[in-house]
Design an enzyme around this catalytic site. Structure first.
Site, PDB file in Angstrom:
ATOM      1  N   GLU A  43     -12.262 -26.315  35.657  1.00 32.69           N
ATOM      2  CA  GLU A  43     -13.342 -25.326  35.643  1.00 32.69           C
ATOM      3  C   GLU A  43     -14.468 -25.707  34.681  1.00 32.69           C
ATOM      4  OE1 GLU A  43     -10.759 -23.939  32.228  1.00 32.69           O
ATOM      5  OE2 GLU A  43     -10.532 -25.044  34.103  1.00 32.69           O
ATOM      6  N   CYS A  69      -4.153 -26.804  31.695  1.00 31.68           N
ATOM      7  CA  CYS A  69      -4.040 -27.037  30.255  1.00 31.68           C
ATOM      8  C   CYS A  69      -2.663 -26.575  29.760  1.00 31.68           C
ATOM      9  CB  CYS A  69      -5.193 -26.362  29.502  1.00 31.68           C
ATOM     10  SG  CYS A  69      -5.409 -27.005  27.819  1.00 31.68           S
ATOM     11  N   HIS A 111      -9.348 -29.417  32.142  1.00 32.77           N
ATOM     12  CA  HIS A 111      -9.924 -28.165  32.641  1.00 32.77           C
ATOM     13  C   HIS A 111     -10.840 -28.451  33.829  1.00 32.77           C
ATOM     14  CE1 HIS A 111      -8.746 -25.389  29.360  1.00 32.77           C
ATOM     15  NE2 HIS A 111      -8.758 -26.485  28.623  1.00 32.77           N
TER      16      HIS A 111
END
Length: 218
Positions: free
Chosen positions: A201, A89, A199
């Site tokens: 994750e 990001c 992202h």
């Protein structure tokens, strides 16, 4: 999506400089088999197999926090020695030459030429799931379908890629694109330096596969 337990876990430091979802990154990396530590300790960050640099918020604030934690020096030293670094990001955005937010220009780490600027789209921020267009020879997106979706949250992006490699012995950077109102850089693979605007994750199984691919290169 877990790495084989038959090999030693790779040590990954999630660099904690005050800007980023460090706990989410820690959980995602641990889920795919990495030995993860959240720290801003200089030696730990320098000696880890992989360094992950998250980033949330304003470009200028992230750069200030990174410099105060000596993260700019750590990233530069790791890359000069071919040690893997991954940005996520705003952690990807600060790898570029500069960022412009609300008319304020801030110098980035200048690992890649380019300017991070406002995303021109009917709805901003770009928040939610989106597909990407990765190069066929991508290692980062290996094993993922072309319609795999990733989670984005951003209002700024890099709209042009100008770095060219003329030396045939050096592999050219592989750039992945996405579109929200206009095309923008969604990921870059450039030697030891990889980064994603989205992202991983927070991107479910697709994000787990992507992190597995990165750890597999460490």
């Amino acid at each position: 999506m877990e790495l084989s337990t038959g090999t030693a876990a790779k040590k990954v430091v999630v660099f904690d400089y005050g800007f980023g979802n460090v706990r989410s990154a820690e959980r995602a990396l641990a889920h795919v088999g990495a030995d993860v530590e959240i720290t801003r300790d200089f030696d730990e960050a320098m000696n880890a197999d992989g360094l992950l640099v998250p980033g949330v918020g304003a470009f200028s604030a992230c750069m200030q926090g990174l410099r105060e934690a000596r993260g700019d020096w750590i990233v530069g030293r790791r890359l000069s020695g071919g040690r893997p670094v991954m940005g996520i990001c705003v952690g990807m955005q600060i790898l570029f030459e500069r960022g412009i937010e609300h008319g304020v220009e801030t110098e980035g780490l200048d690992e890649w030429p380019g300017t991070v600027g406002p995303l021109k789209a009917p709805i901003v921020p770009h928040m939610g799931w989106n597909t990407v267009k990765a190069p066929e020879d991508s290692d980062l997106f290996a094993g993922l379908d072309a319609d795999a979706r990733f989670y984005f949250v951003h209002s700024y992006a890099v709209h042009d890629w100008s770095l060219e490699v003329t030396n045939p012995r050096i592999r050219a950077p592989r750039v992945t694109w996405a579109t929200h109102g206009e095309p923008f850089v969604a990921a870059v693979e450039n030697g030891a330096l990889w980064a994603t605007q989205f992202h991983p994750e927070k991107s479910g199984d697709a994000g787990a596969q992507l992190l597995t691919n990165w750890i597999g290169t460490l």
